[in-house]
Scaffold this active site. Structure first.
Site, mmCIF file in Angstrom:
data_model
loop_
_atom_site.group_PDB
_atom_site.id
_atom_site.type_symbol
_atom_site.label_atom_id
_atom_site.label_comp_id
_atom_site.label_asym_id
_atom_site.label_seq_id
_atom_site.Cartn_x
_atom_site.Cartn_y
_atom_site.Cartn_z
ATOM 1 C CE LYS A 169 1.877 6.982 -40.471
ATOM 2 N NZ LYS A 169 0.963 8.125 -40.751
ATOM 3 C CE1 TYR A 228 2.916 11.774 -37.231
ATOM 4 C CE2 TYR A 228 2.319 9.968 -35.787
ATOM 5 C CZ TYR A 228 2.713 10.431 -37.031
ATOM 6 O OH TYR A 228 2.900 9.542 -38.068
ATOM 7 C CG ASN A 258 -0.837 7.856 -43.960
ATOM 8 O OD1 ASN A 258 -0.374 7.338 -42.938
ATOM 9 N ND2 ASN A 258 -0.601 9.104 -44.283
ATOM 10 C CG HIS A 287 6.045 9.511 -40.263
ATOM 11 N ND1 HIS A 287 5.449 10.742 -40.386
ATOM 12 C CD2 HIS A 287 7.325 9.735 -39.853
ATOM 13 C CE1 HIS A 287 6.341 11.684 -40.042
ATOM 14 N NE2 HIS A 287 7.476 11.091 -39.714
ATOM 15 C CD GLU A 298 10.094 12.890 -38.040
ATOM 16 O OE1 GLU A 298 9.198 13.742 -38.139
ATOM 17 O OE2 GLU A 298 10.250 11.973 -38.874
HETATM 18 P P1 CMP Z 1 2.092 11.361 -41.440
HETATM 19 O O1 CMP Z 1 2.912 11.556 -42.662
HETATM 20 O O2 CMP Z 1 2.546 10.351 -40.465
HETATM 21 O O3 CMP Z 1 1.927 12.773 -40.691
HETATM 22 C C1 CMP Z 1 0.804 13.107 -39.906
HETATM 23 C C2 CMP Z 1 -0.289 12.067 -39.971
HETATM 24 O O4 CMP Z 1 -1.563 12.481 -39.546
HETATM 25 C C3 CMP Z 1 -0.509 11.649 -41.410
HETATM 26 O O5 CMP Z 1 0.604 10.934 -41.905
HETATM 27 C C4 CMP Z 1 -1.804 10.866 -41.275
HETATM 28 O O6 CMP Z 1 -1.583 9.545 -40.795
HETATM 29 C C5 CMP Z 1 -2.539 11.631 -40.177
HETATM 30 N N1 CMP Z 1 -3.689 12.411 -40.660
HETATM 31 C C6 CMP Z 1 -4.958 12.157 -40.365
HETATM 32 N N2 CMP Z 1 -5.764 13.052 -40.934
HETATM 33 C C7 CMP Z 1 -4.989 13.914 -41.619
HETATM 34 C C8 CMP Z 1 -5.248 15.068 -42.419
HETATM 35 N N3 CMP Z 1 -6.493 15.520 -42.631
HETATM 36 N N4 CMP Z 1 -4.201 15.699 -42.975
HETATM 37 C C9 CMP Z 1 -2.929 15.259 -42.744
HETATM 38 N N5 CMP Z 1 -2.627 14.165 -42.005
HETATM 39 C C10 CMP Z 1 -3.651 13.504 -41.437
#
Ligand code: CMP
Length: 140
Positions: free
Chosen positions: A11, A51, A114, A117, A128
């Site tokens: 990311k 998403y 984070n 993904h 995906e």
């Molecule tokens: P990802 O695994 O890419 O899937 C959805 C993304 O939403 C997650 O990682 C985070 O980057 C983002 N995100 C932001 N806030 C939240 C939250 N409260 N719970 C889950 N995902 C979140």
């Protein structure tokens, strides 16, 4: 367990900090092969569609803004049990809850930024992967 493929995204928080190589080393050390990879700038439409499953969640708009805030590296990882193995090495979505050895514990800035993904099931992995790659671009 047969060989499996999963979709991974490095990311914008991680590409901004020049962490692509360090994160790829974690994948390779875990026995995952990077069989396709491209660095790209997502459009709002691409990030929103990728998403779409989170469209009703309160964090959706911020997530889309974050995912277009800089380049991402989209990749296909292949290996035994690749979906689960990648989720193990990524760690929990919230880096505060991730185990110490994981990518998110080591590198993530927040639950949103984070760093990575990864697909959460074999079925979603197939969808995906085809979102970003033609079969001819995947080279085991
Ligand atoms: P990802 O695994 O890419 O899937 C959805 C993304 O939403 C997650 O990682 C985070 O980057 C983002 N995100 C932001 N806030 C939240 C939250 N409260 N719970 C889950 N995902 C979140």
């Amino acid at each position: 367990m047969a060989k499996e493929r999963t979709l991974s995204i490095i990311k914008p928080d991680a590409t901004r900090r020049n962490l692509t190589g360090k994160i790829n080393a974690v994948f390779e050390d875990a026995g995952l092969s990077i069989v396709a990879q491209k660095r790209m700038q997502l459009t709002p439409a691409q990030a929103g569609a990728f998403y779409a499953v989170h469209k009703e969640r309160p964090f959706y708009n911020d997530l889309v803004s974050f995912m277009i805030s800089g380049p991402v590296v989209v990749q296909v990882l292949e290996g035994e049990n690749a979906v689960a193995k990648n989720r193990d090495v990524m760690g929990a979505t919230d880096p505060k809850k991730a185990e110490a050895h994981t990518i998110r514990a080591q590198f993530a800035e927040s639950i949103e930024a984070n760093s990575v993904h990864g697909s959460d099931s074999a079925e979603n992995a197939a969808n995906e992967i085809s979102f970003f790659f033609a079969e001819t671009e995947i080279l085991p």
